[in-house]
Design a protein around this motif. Structure first.
Motif, PDB file in Angstrom:
ATOM      1  N   GLY A 254      -2.656 -17.717   2.891  1.00 17.35           N
ATOM      2  CA  GLY A 254      -2.953 -16.771   1.828  1.00 17.35           C
ATOM      3  C   GLY A 254      -3.136 -15.360   2.350  1.00 17.35           C
ATOM      4  N   LEU A 255      -2.932 -15.140   3.656  1.00 17.77           N
ATOM      5  CA  LEU A 255      -3.098 -13.820   4.240  1.00 17.77           C
ATOM      6  C   LEU A 255      -1.736 -13.247   4.609  1.00 17.77           C
ATOM      7  N   LEU A 256      -1.609 -11.977   4.408  1.00 17.51           N
ATOM      8  CA  LEU A 256      -0.401 -11.275   4.787  1.00 17.51           C
ATOM      9  C   LEU A 256      -0.775 -10.310   5.912  1.00 17.51           C
ATOM     10  N   VAL A 257      -0.217 -10.504   7.098  1.00 18.80           N
ATOM     11  CA  VAL A 257      -0.604  -9.724   8.278  1.00 18.80           C
ATOM     12  C   VAL A 257       0.532  -8.778   8.639  1.00 18.80           C
ATOM     13  N   GLU A 258       0.185  -7.504   8.884  1.00 22.88           N
ATOM     14  CA  GLU A 258       1.180  -6.519   9.286  1.00 22.88           C
ATOM     15  C   GLU A 258       1.354  -6.556  10.795  1.00 22.88           C
TER      16      GLU A 258
ATOM     17  N   GLY B 138       0.802  -1.221   0.000  1.00 18.10           N
ATOM     18  CA  GLY B 138       0.000   0.000   0.000  1.00 18.10           C
ATOM     19  C   GLY B 138       0.830   1.265   0.000  1.00 18.10           C
ATOM     20  N   GLY B 139       2.084   1.202  -0.351  1.00 18.66           N
ATOM     21  CA  GLY B 139       2.911   2.397  -0.446  1.00 18.66           C
ATOM     22  C   GLY B 139       3.265   2.987   0.907  1.00 18.66           C
ATOM     23  N   ARG B 140       3.319   2.208   1.967  1.00 19.55           N
ATOM     24  CA  ARG B 140       3.625   2.722   3.303  1.00 19.55           C
ATOM     25  C   ARG B 140       5.111   2.607   3.634  1.00 19.55           C
ATOM     26  N   GLY B 141       5.900   2.347   2.676  1.00 16.68           N
ATOM     27  CA  GLY B 141       7.321   2.184   2.953  1.00 16.68           C
ATOM     28  C   GLY B 141       7.584   0.744   3.362  1.00 16.68           C
ATOM     29  N   LYS B 142       8.501   0.569   4.291  1.00 11.54           N
ATOM     30  CA  LYS B 142       8.834  -0.776   4.731  1.00 11.54           C
ATOM     31  C   LYS B 142       7.841  -1.229   5.797  1.00 11.54           C
ATOM     32  N   ALA B 143       6.868  -1.998   5.432  1.00 12.21           N
ATOM     33  CA  ALA B 143       5.897  -2.539   6.375  1.00 12.21           C
ATOM     34  C   ALA B 143       6.360  -3.927   6.791  1.00 12.21           C
ATOM     35  N   LEU B 144       6.396  -4.159   8.084  1.00 13.45           N
ATOM     36  CA  LEU B 144       6.754  -5.473   8.580  1.00 13.45           C
ATOM     37  C   LEU B 144       5.538  -6.373   8.450  1.00 13.45           C
ATOM     38  N   ALA B 145       5.685  -7.444   7.710  1.00 13.21           N
ATOM     39  CA  ALA B 145       4.561  -8.331   7.484  1.00 13.21           C
ATOM     40  C   ALA B 145       5.016  -9.763   7.699  1.00 13.21           C
ATOM     41  N   ARG B 146       4.042 -10.619   7.996  1.00 12.84           N
ATOM     42  CA  ARG B 146       4.340 -12.022   8.235  1.00 12.84           C
ATOM     43  C   ARG B 146       3.379 -12.871   7.413  1.00 12.84           C
TER      44      ARG B 146
END
Length: 94
Positions: free
Chosen positions: A18-22, A5-13
């Motif tokens: 099939g889900l990407l959680v921040e 979403g253009g938020r820079g470096k988002a930490l995600a797991r």
């Protein structure tokens, strides 16, 4: 990552479903919960301390009452038993 979403470096797991959680910073939430828990604990402590002090004062008053009251075998004014001072009749004058 194109889905950030253009938020820079988002930490995600990746959860594998099939889900990407921040990752979210819960510091403020933990501070609020800590303060609320502390206030509740302080209220409980104050109420328990109040009960304890009232109990101690009540016990010390009872001890003082016991020392000041002289007891006799016939003094049953509290119970209203036969022979109590409340039922004694003054002698009649003839």
């Amino acid at each position: 990552m194109s889905g950030a979403g253009g938020r820079g470096k988002a930490l995600a797991r990746w959860l594998g479903t099939g889900l990407l959680v921040e990752k979210v910073d819960n510091t403020v939430t933990l501070i609020i919960l800590g303060v609320v828990g502390g206030v509740i604990g302080l209220l409980v402590f104050i109420l328990l301390l109040k009960k304890f002090i009232a109990f101690v004062l009540k016990k010390t008053r009872e001890k003082k009452k016991e020392c000041l009251v002289s007891s006799s075998g016939n003094d049953n004014t509290e119970n209203g038993l036969p022979g109590s001072k409340a039922e004694e009749k003054p002698p009649t004058k003839v």
